[in-house]
Structures are given as C-alpha cells and as structure tokens.
Motif scaffolding. Structure first.
Motif, PDB file in Angstrom:
ATOM      1  N   THR A 100     -10.690  -5.892   0.484  1.00  0.00           N
ATOM      2  CA  THR A 100      -9.142  -6.617   1.611  1.00  0.00           C
ATOM      3  C   THR A 100     -10.817  -7.583   1.890  1.00  0.00           C
ATOM      4  O   THR A 100     -11.435  -7.462   2.794  1.00  0.00           O
ATOM      5  CB  THR A 100      -9.442  -5.910   2.357  1.00  0.00           C
ATOM      6  N   THR A 129       2.190   3.864  11.148  1.00  0.00           N
ATOM      7  CA  THR A 129       2.425   2.496  10.713  1.00  0.00           C
ATOM      8  C   THR A 129       0.977   1.549  10.954  1.00  0.00           C
ATOM      9  O   THR A 129       0.819   1.499   9.756  1.00  0.00           O
ATOM     10  CB  THR A 129       2.974   1.633  12.436  1.00  0.00           C
ATOM     11  N   GLY A 132      -0.519   3.145   7.598  1.00  0.00           N
ATOM     12  CA  GLY A 132      -0.033   2.647   6.463  1.00  0.00           C
ATOM     13  C   GLY A 132      -0.460   1.365   6.177  1.00  0.00           C
ATOM     14  O   GLY A 132      -0.270   0.866   4.845  1.00  0.00           O
ATOM     15  N   HIS A 133      -0.502   0.510   6.949  1.00  0.00           N
ATOM     16  CA  HIS A 133      -0.518  -0.930   7.069  1.00  0.00           C
ATOM     17  C   HIS A 133      -2.163  -0.677   5.825  1.00  0.00           C
ATOM     18  O   HIS A 133      -2.257  -1.900   4.871  1.00  0.00           O
ATOM     19  CB  HIS A 133      -0.929  -1.884   7.988  1.00  0.00           C
ATOM     20  N   GLU A 135      -3.924   1.499   4.365  1.00  0.00           N
ATOM     21  CA  GLU A 135      -3.261   2.717   3.275  1.00  0.00           C
ATOM     22  C   GLU A 135      -2.878   1.370   1.969  1.00  0.00           C
ATOM     23  O   GLU A 135      -3.273   1.273   0.409  1.00  0.00           O
ATOM     24  CB  GLU A 135      -2.253   3.544   3.408  1.00  0.00           C
ATOM     25  N   THR A 136      -1.800   0.295   1.875  1.00  0.00           N
ATOM     26  CA  THR A 136      -1.403  -0.833   1.328  1.00  0.00           C
ATOM     27  C   THR A 136      -2.413  -1.544   0.620  1.00  0.00           C
ATOM     28  O   THR A 136      -2.046  -1.962  -0.487  1.00  0.00           O
ATOM     29  CB  THR A 136      -0.203  -1.630   1.894  1.00  0.00           C
ATOM     30  N   LEU A 137      -3.303  -1.391   1.610  1.00  0.00           N
ATOM     31  CA  LEU A 137      -4.487  -2.596   1.162  1.00  0.00           C
ATOM     32  C   LEU A 137      -5.344  -1.760   0.663  1.00  0.00           C
ATOM     33  O   LEU A 137      -6.680  -2.690   0.360  1.00  0.00           O
ATOM     34  CB  LEU A 137      -5.665  -3.705   2.730  1.00  0.00           C
ATOM     35  N   ASP A 138      -5.431  -0.790   0.443  1.00  0.00           N
ATOM     36  CA  ASP A 138      -6.638   0.602  -0.220  1.00  0.00           C
ATOM     37  C   ASP A 138      -7.704   0.132   0.722  1.00  0.00           C
ATOM     38  O   ASP A 138      -9.226   0.499   0.661  1.00  0.00           O
ATOM     39  CB  ASP A 138      -6.631   0.391  -1.936  1.00  0.00           C
TER      40      ASP A 138
END
Length: 382
Positions: A100, A129, A132-133, A135-138
C-alpha cells in the motif's frame, strides 16, 4: 514536532523502519479531539523504531499531507484545532506488488505504508467505515476491525451484544429516525417509562457531544432534538444509581488474553463549573473540573471482577487492539456495563492512557505497543 508534511519515502534511507500512517481529524464532531490526540502521539512516538507519516482528514473528508502546526493545537484555544482543506489531497493505493502506498492527487507515490494508526473518532472514522477501507487495501491498522468498530460505535447494538455475552446492562430505549418522524409522541411515551433522571444520547457519537441529562419528562423532546443534531438515531438510558468506574483494555500478543488496567473513577468537581456529568468541557477544556482516582477505591475482589468483566465486554464485540469499558458499580455490589469505546480519547490527559500510566505502561510505551500489536495481527479475517 511542530510542523508536519510528507515524510521521506523509503528510497531516502528509512526502509528499515516500518512506515506508520498517522491519520487524524475526520468528518465527525470529534475532529478537534482527534487533532490534539495526533499532537500527543507525534511527540511520544519512538522515531528510532517507526517512520511516522502524519496525514490529516479535513472536515470535507479530503486527506491532507500538507504542513500543519500541530504543536500549537489545544482544545482550550479558539478557534478549535482543525485540519485545513488541502490544495493537493492525498490517498492510499494498492500496488501490483501487494503493498500500500500514499499517493498525491496526480497519482505520484509518496512512499509505501506498512501500518495505519487511525486516531479518528465517531462516524466515518471509528464506526467501521475507515476500517473497511484499510481491509480492502490489506493494510494493518491499530485498533478494532470492521465489526467491532461498528458495534462499539452504536450504543444500541453494543448493549445487545453485551446482553448476549451475559453482561448486565441498564434499561434503555432506542428512537430511530423513522420512529421519531412518524410518531414522536409514541417515542416520547416509551422514553418516559424509564426511571428518571435519564440520559439522552446520540447513538453513534462520542466525547459527550449531544448528551443531555433530563430530570423532567417535559424536557425529553428538546433533549432528543438536541441529540438528533449529531445522529438521527438516539438512545435514552435510565439513570443508574452507582459509581462510574472505567477500565482500559489492551490486547494480548498472539494467543495471550487481553489485558485490563487498574480501575479508575472520574470525580467531577461541581464547584469547578457546575458540571452535572463528565461532559466535553470537563473532559478536555476546564482544568480542575474532574479528577482521576486510580486505582478506584474498591475492595480487591470487586477490582478483579471488574477487570474480568471489562475483558469480557471487549471480547463480546470482537475487540482488537484497545478499548475502554465503562461500568456502573451499584450500592448492592453489581457491575452494570454502560459502554465500550473502541478508539477512546488518546490525548496525553485522556482516560485511556491515564489508566495505563497508573497501571505501569507509560504513554510512549503504549503507543509503541499498539503499533506492534497491529503489525502482529495483520489485515484480514481473524
């Protein structure tokens, strides 16, 4: 550290230190508290271990890595601290190599990020919220994940989770936006059945914003309308006769159990400003308005029971990293859980670090421990 801006990329020689994105500000009413927290963390973080990249979230939601005079931020100053709207916003982007990176508005890389420390409170920061952002980027992040953050932000669903875990909670009523707009009188009648005084609260806000103590049912409508300025979902809680005791929880390493601090009790000094409860002014602005008693004056068995219950409350919402659990201790010796805060106030004078300071873990060590825990835990399902 007085001014902050984009830090050097790994190519400048900082590759050996994990790069920590320190995210602060945000879109909620707790923006200024988050800004002051950032100043405390920046001054305490061990620069020999971590390469810290401060990024502010402006009230609009845009991210800024532009220089900010963080050292001057103080909650007693006017105007309140605020992240200025950026001329060149930044954001995060996943790379083809599985990392990232922070990028500017033109998509130019400002260097990779290894872990994020989100010092964000309230909606759009502490409610799942932002988690979650990440998490989507690991991207590993300090603190709770999506579920725990969302449940811990909502005072209604939090109580439901506590009840399911066998913890005692006080009587309350939830008033949704639809219920209030369709039939406010019915909602008022439900709330008026609770034992007074009651506390009217936004369901998803913190730092005591929007909270009113109501002694007369005739004042309920105004209190609910006030709370709705911060959140259309409102909870009304029956007043509970008991002492307010708090306990900080710090996650364990690996398979170790979460750790609980010594219990603390906030004593509001009424003559310092006439505070009826531990409100925003007493918490952050008026010196001498409140005092911390830690360890709270409790018998050893009661202290141990509270610490066990705090860990149970933390695990009831699937907590990770940190949390502060607030309880009432009744005259007949019962512990009633009030709430958990999954990203508690973290200024140097806030309750969470103060409780750990009295329990043997200083502010700088606590910052270091939280970042370490986040990297160990990593992203994804657990």
């Amino acid at each position: 550290m007085s001014e902050t801006g984009p830090h050097p990329t790994a190519a400048t020689g900082a590759a050996e230190r994990p790069r920590v994105l320190l995210l602060f500000g945000g879109r909620s009413s707790e923006h200024s508290v988050s800004c002051v927290t950032a100043a405390g963390v920046l001054n305490a973080v061990d620069d020999s271990r971590w390469d810290v990249v401060p990024v502010g979230v402006a009230p609009s939601g845009l991210w800024s890595a532009e220089p900010m005079d963080i050292a001057s931020w103080d909650l007693r100053s006017s105007p309140a601290p605020e992240v200025p709207e950026p001329e060149r916003p930044v954001n995060l982007r996943a790379t083809a190599e599985g990392r990232t990176e922070l990028v500017d508005v033109d998509g130019c890389s400002l260097g990779h990020i290894d872990v994020v420390f989100p010092l964000l409170h309230g909606p759009f920061g502490e409610d799942g919220t932002m988690q979650g952002h990440f998490e989507t980027l690991d991207l590993p992040a300090v603190g709770c994940g999506v579920l725990a953050s969302a449940v811990g932000m909502d005072k209604h669903f939090m109580k439901v989770a506590f009840q399911a875990a066998g913890l005692e909670v006080g009587p309350w009523e939830l008033i949704t936006d639809r219920q209030w707009r369709r039939d406010p009188d019915h909602a008022l009648r439900r709330a008026a059945r609770l034992e007074f005084p009651v506390f009217v609260k936004p369901a998803r806000a913190g730092s005591s914003f929007g909270i009113s103590r109501v002694q007369d049912p005739a004042d309920l409508r105004a209190a609910i309308e006030h709370a709705r300025r911060f959140d259309p979902r409102v909870v009304v809680e029956a007043g509970i006769l008991g002492r307010e005791i708090e306990c900080a929880v710090l996650d364990g390493h690996g398979t170790d159990e979460p750790r609980a601090s010594l219990p603390g009790e906030i004593v509001v000094v009424e003559q310092a400003g006439g505070h009826q409860f531990y409100d925003f002014e007493a918490k952050y602005q008026q010196q001498g308005a409140a005092e911390l008693s830690c360890p709270a004056e409790l018998e050893e068995p009661a202290q141990q029971q509270l610490r066990e219950l705090a860990v149970r409350a933390f695990e009831a919402v699937d907590g990770a990293g940190l949390g502060r659990c607030d309880f009432f201790y009744t005259p007949d010796g019962r512990w009633i859980v009030n709430e958990i805060n999954t990203m508690p106030g973290f200024t140097p004078i806030s309750m969470y670090p103060a409780l750990w300071e009295r329990s043997g873990i200083g502010y700088a060590q606590l910052v270091d421990e939280l970042i370490t825990l986040a990297i160990e835990r990593g992203p994804g399902l657990h």
